[in-house]
Enzyme design. Structure first.
Site, PDB file in Angstrom:
ATOM      1  N   ASP A  48       7.288  -5.850   4.229  1.00 61.21           N
ATOM      2  CA  ASP A  48       8.054  -5.619   5.366  1.00 61.21           C
ATOM      3  C   ASP A  48       9.209  -6.501   5.904  1.00 61.21           C
ATOM      4  O   ASP A  48       9.527  -6.344   6.975  1.00 61.21           O
ATOM      5  CB  ASP A  48       7.274  -4.819   6.421  1.00 61.21           C
ATOM      6  CG  ASP A  48       6.198  -5.739   7.100  1.00 61.21           C
ATOM      7  OD1 ASP A  48       5.968  -6.827   6.241  1.00 61.21           O
ATOM      8  OD2 ASP A  48       5.684  -5.840   8.145  1.00 61.21           O
ATOM      9  N   GLU A  94      -3.082 -16.726   9.346  1.00 60.92           N
ATOM     10  CA  GLU A  94      -2.301 -18.012   8.869  1.00 60.92           C
ATOM     11  C   GLU A  94      -3.197 -19.160   9.346  1.00 60.92           C
ATOM     12  O   GLU A  94      -3.208 -20.122   8.530  1.00 60.92           O
ATOM     13  CB  GLU A  94      -1.079 -17.959   9.428  1.00 60.92           C
ATOM     14  CG  GLU A  94      -0.340 -16.670   9.073  1.00 60.92           C
ATOM     15  CD  GLU A  94      -0.575 -15.272   9.871  1.00 60.92           C
ATOM     16  OE1 GLU A  94      -1.265 -15.264  10.648  1.00 60.92           O
ATOM     17  OE2 GLU A  94       0.365 -14.411   9.849  1.00 60.92           O
ATOM     18  N   ASP A 147      -3.107  -2.486  -2.406  1.00 62.70           N
ATOM     19  CA  ASP A 147      -4.479  -2.053  -1.643  1.00 62.70           C
ATOM     20  C   ASP A 147      -4.770  -0.656  -2.110  1.00 62.70           C
ATOM     21  O   ASP A 147      -4.275   0.479  -1.469  1.00 62.70           O
ATOM     22  CB  ASP A 147      -3.871  -2.135  -0.111  1.00 62.70           C
ATOM     23  CG  ASP A 147      -5.171  -1.755   0.534  1.00 62.70           C
ATOM     24  OD1 ASP A 147      -6.094  -1.334   0.083  1.00 62.70           O
ATOM     25  OD2 ASP A 147      -5.220  -1.992   2.002  1.00 62.70           O
ATOM     26  N   TYR A 150       0.766  -1.207   0.062  1.00 65.52           N
ATOM     27  CA  TYR A 150      -0.063   0.000   0.024  1.00 65.52           C
ATOM     28  C   TYR A 150       0.669   1.354  -0.116  1.00 65.52           C
ATOM     29  O   TYR A 150       2.184   1.217   0.379  1.00 65.52           O
ATOM     30  CB  TYR A 150      -1.007   0.182   1.161  1.00 65.52           C
ATOM     31  CG  TYR A 150      -0.102   0.223   2.580  1.00 65.52           C
ATOM     32  CD1 TYR A 150       0.510  -0.974   2.914  1.00 65.52           C
ATOM     33  CD2 TYR A 150      -0.605   1.277   3.298  1.00 65.52           C
ATOM     34  CE1 TYR A 150       1.119  -0.563   4.281  1.00 65.52           C
ATOM     35  CE2 TYR A 150       0.046   1.458   4.587  1.00 65.52           C
ATOM     36  CZ  TYR A 150       0.892   0.340   5.222  1.00 65.52           C
ATOM     37  OH  TYR A 150       1.491   0.430   6.363  1.00 65.52           O
ATOM     38  N   ARG A 167      10.338  -4.984   9.407  1.00 67.45           N
ATOM     39  CA  ARG A 167       9.533  -3.808   9.528  1.00 67.45           C
ATOM     40  C   ARG A 167      10.480  -2.528   9.416  1.00 67.45           C
ATOM     41  O   ARG A 167      11.168  -2.343  10.393  1.00 67.45           O
ATOM     42  CB  ARG A 167       8.835  -3.922  10.963  1.00 67.45           C
ATOM     43  CG  ARG A 167       8.016  -5.105  11.073  1.00 67.45           C
ATOM     44  CD  ARG A 167       6.964  -4.707  12.038  1.00 67.45           C
ATOM     45  NE  ARG A 167       5.654  -4.154  11.669  1.00 67.45           N
ATOM     46  CZ  ARG A 167       4.803  -3.945  12.481  1.00 67.45           C
ATOM     47  NH1 ARG A 167       4.690  -3.982  13.630  1.00 67.45           N
ATOM     48  NH2 ARG A 167       3.541  -3.507  11.731  1.00 67.45           N
ATOM     49  N   ASP A 185       5.193 -10.544   2.271  1.00 69.48           N
ATOM     50  CA  ASP A 185       4.502  -9.401   2.662  1.00 69.48           C
ATOM     51  C   ASP A 185       5.964  -8.327   2.437  1.00 69.48           C
ATOM     52  O   ASP A 185       7.269  -8.799   2.364  1.00 69.48           O
ATOM     53  CB  ASP A 185       4.363  -9.062   4.345  1.00 69.48           C
ATOM     54  CG  ASP A 185       3.171  -9.731   4.626  1.00 69.48           C
ATOM     55  OD1 ASP A 185       2.409  -9.945   3.469  1.00 69.48           O
ATOM     56  OD2 ASP A 185       2.731  -9.865   5.455  1.00 69.48           O
TER      57      ASP A 185
HETATM   58  N1  UDP Z   1      -0.868  -4.133   3.758  1.00 71.83           N
HETATM   59  C1  UDP Z   1      -1.910  -3.527   2.956  1.00 71.83           C
HETATM   60  N2  UDP Z   1      -2.818  -2.623   3.144  1.00 71.83           N
HETATM   61  C2  UDP Z   1      -2.769  -2.120   4.367  1.00 71.83           C
HETATM   62  C3  UDP Z   1      -1.798  -2.398   5.393  1.00 71.83           C
HETATM   63  C4  UDP Z   1      -0.831  -3.187   4.989  1.00 71.83           C
HETATM   64  O1  UDP Z   1      -2.024  -3.979   1.547  1.00 71.83           O
HETATM   65  O2  UDP Z   1      -3.568  -1.106   4.915  1.00 71.83           O
HETATM   66  C5  UDP Z   1       0.020  -4.749   3.451  1.00 71.83           C
HETATM   67  C6  UDP Z   1       1.561  -4.564   3.633  1.00 71.83           C
HETATM   68  O3  UDP Z   1       2.112  -3.676   2.540  1.00 71.83           O
HETATM   69  C7  UDP Z   1       2.124  -6.068   3.911  1.00 71.83           C
HETATM   70  C8  UDP Z   1       1.071  -6.611   4.292  1.00 71.83           C
HETATM   71  O4  UDP Z   1      -0.140  -6.152   3.934  1.00 71.83           O
HETATM   72  O5  UDP Z   1       2.599  -6.458   2.716  1.00 71.83           O
HETATM   73  C9  UDP Z   1       0.846  -6.917   5.877  1.00 71.83           C
HETATM   74  O6  UDP Z   1       0.786  -5.667   6.571  1.00 71.83           O
HETATM   75  P1  UDP Z   1       1.757  -5.193   7.616  1.00 71.83           P
HETATM   76  O7  UDP Z   1       3.185  -5.774   7.624  1.00 71.83           O
HETATM   77  O8  UDP Z   1       1.668  -3.556   8.101  1.00 71.83           O
HETATM   78  O9  UDP Z   1       1.022  -5.972   8.803  1.00 71.83           O
HETATM   79  P2  UDP Z   1       1.553  -6.731  10.207  1.00 71.83           P
HETATM   80  O10 UDP Z   1       2.801  -7.436   9.844  1.00 71.83           O
HETATM   81  O11 UDP Z   1       1.596  -5.808  11.153  1.00 71.83           O
HETATM   82  O12 UDP Z   1       0.291  -7.745  10.446  1.00 71.83           O
HETATM   83 MN    MN Z   2       4.300  -6.935   8.709  1.00 81.95          MN
END
Ligand code: UDP
Ligand code: MN
Length: 326
Positions: free
Chosen positions: A190, A276, A123, A94, A305, A188
């Site tokens: 991050d 998951e 997104d 996103y 992250r 993902d």
């Molecule tokens: N992501 C997304 N839209 C959002 C928030 C996150 O597409 O509004 C994507 C983000 O780029 C990443 C994945 O979803 O690839 C997981 O997000 P994040 O790492 O923020 O989540 P967490 O690891 O905290 O669960």
């Molecule tokens: Mn994440």
């Protein structure tokens, strides 16, 4: 000027030779002998052109031709005759200040993975120009999709990227068949990925698992393995989860995805952090999991992250003389 009324004897004797009816079989045999001499060369050229187009289909120039770059037959990096499994990495992403930096880190790894296809799902209500341009120049074979998460789901505690991952699964079910060998992985944007991870997951028969760094409130989370079987989970958060793993901690054979057409990520009835587990429950059992990374004793992926950048001094109105994409 004298116009000859008849041809000379010598001329006449030549005439039958040039006559088409008499000469046709001669021409035919000349044509066929040339044809058969040239045929092997023509075939060699065709094979070389074919091999070359397969090789260039990995280059950014081809990627630029469209948002989707299919790679059904090409097996770059694999020796001839080896039908290497493709890795389909699904990345939801996103728009935010660090997005390009995140995607750059991923690209630097993915570019080096042979037989790799990146499914990037934004997104967003559109496929943004920034990401489209980025992917076209990435050097990674890709498919660029988008689906916007409804605002009501964009709250803390709500699972993220559910719709994006499901859109990628739908794309695979639509564009891949029983004949395609592949492994699906949720990457993902991050995280940090070791190249070794991709070779570990490539042999996944149904569902494979491995440790992930910096998740579950610990330095790492991992499946506990005894006698080659997963018997439990080492984690600092909700050990009661049936599959206490992170999104980056497992891979699924493409045929399992195609063979379970209804399996997807859920919003309804899904508790935070259970994405998951809820997904894996639909396609496998803990006892069937295939442990990778030396019986789950090596960390090859980290939930790093990226820190949110401090931009308190960013001017409200542009002060620089040029517009720069960050
Ligand atoms: N992501 C997304 N839209 C959002 C928030 C996150 O597409 O509004 C994507 C983000 O780029 C990443 C994945 O979803 O690839 C997981 O997000 P994040 O790492 O923020 O989540 P967490 O690891 O905290 O669960
Ligand atoms: Mn994440």
């Amino acid at each position: 000027m004298v116009i000859p009324r008849s041809r000379s004897v010598s001329e006449r004797s030549v005439l039958p030779v040039v006559s088409p009816t008499v000469n046709f079989p001669v021409m035919k045999s000349v044509f066929f002998s040339r044809f058969f001499i040239l045929l092997p060369w023509v075939l060699i050229v065709i094979i070389m052109i074919d091999v070359d187009t397969k090789r260039t289909s990995r280059t950014p120039a081809v990627a630029r031709a469209g948002r989707t770059q299919h790679q059904r037959t090409a097996r770059p990096g694999a020796p001839a005759g080896v039908n290497r499994s493709f890795i389909y990495a699904i990345t939801p992403t996103y728009t935010r200040p660090v997005q390009k930096a995140e995607l750059t880190r991923l690209t630097n790894a993915f570019r080096q993975v042979p037989s790799f296809h990146w499914i990037v799902v934004e997104d967003s209500t559109t496929r943004t120009e920034m990401v489209a341009r980025f992917l076209a120049r990435s050097g990674v074979p890709y498919t660029h999709l988008n689906v916007f998460t409804p605002r009501r789901f964009k709250r803390t505690g709500m699972p993220r990227a559910t719709e994006q991952r499901n859109a990628a699964l739908a794309w695979l079910r639509q564009h891949r068949t029983r004949r395609d060998a592949g492994v699906v992985f949720f990457a993902d944007d991050d995280n940090t990925y070791s190249l070794e991870l991709f070779e570990e997951m490539r042999g996944t028969k149904a569902v494979s698992v491995w440790p992930v760094g910096f998740v579950g409130g610990r330095a790492y989370e991992r499946p506990i393995v005894t006698g080659g079987k997963v018997v439990g989970w080492y984690t600092g958060w909700r050990p009661d989860r049936p599959f206490a793993t992170d999104m980056a901690g497992f891979a699924v054979n493409l045929q399992v995805i195609l063979g379970n057409p209804r399996a997807q990520f859920k919003r309804r009835g899904s508790q935070p952090g259970m994405q998951e587990s809820d997904f894996l429950k639909q396609i496998t059992n803990v006892s069937d999991l295939e442990p990778k990374a030396s019986n789950c004793t090596r960390v090859l992926v980290w939930h790093t992250r990226t820190e949110k950048p401090h931009m308190g001094n960013e001017p409200k109105f542009r002060k620089d003389t040029v517009v720069i994409e960050v």
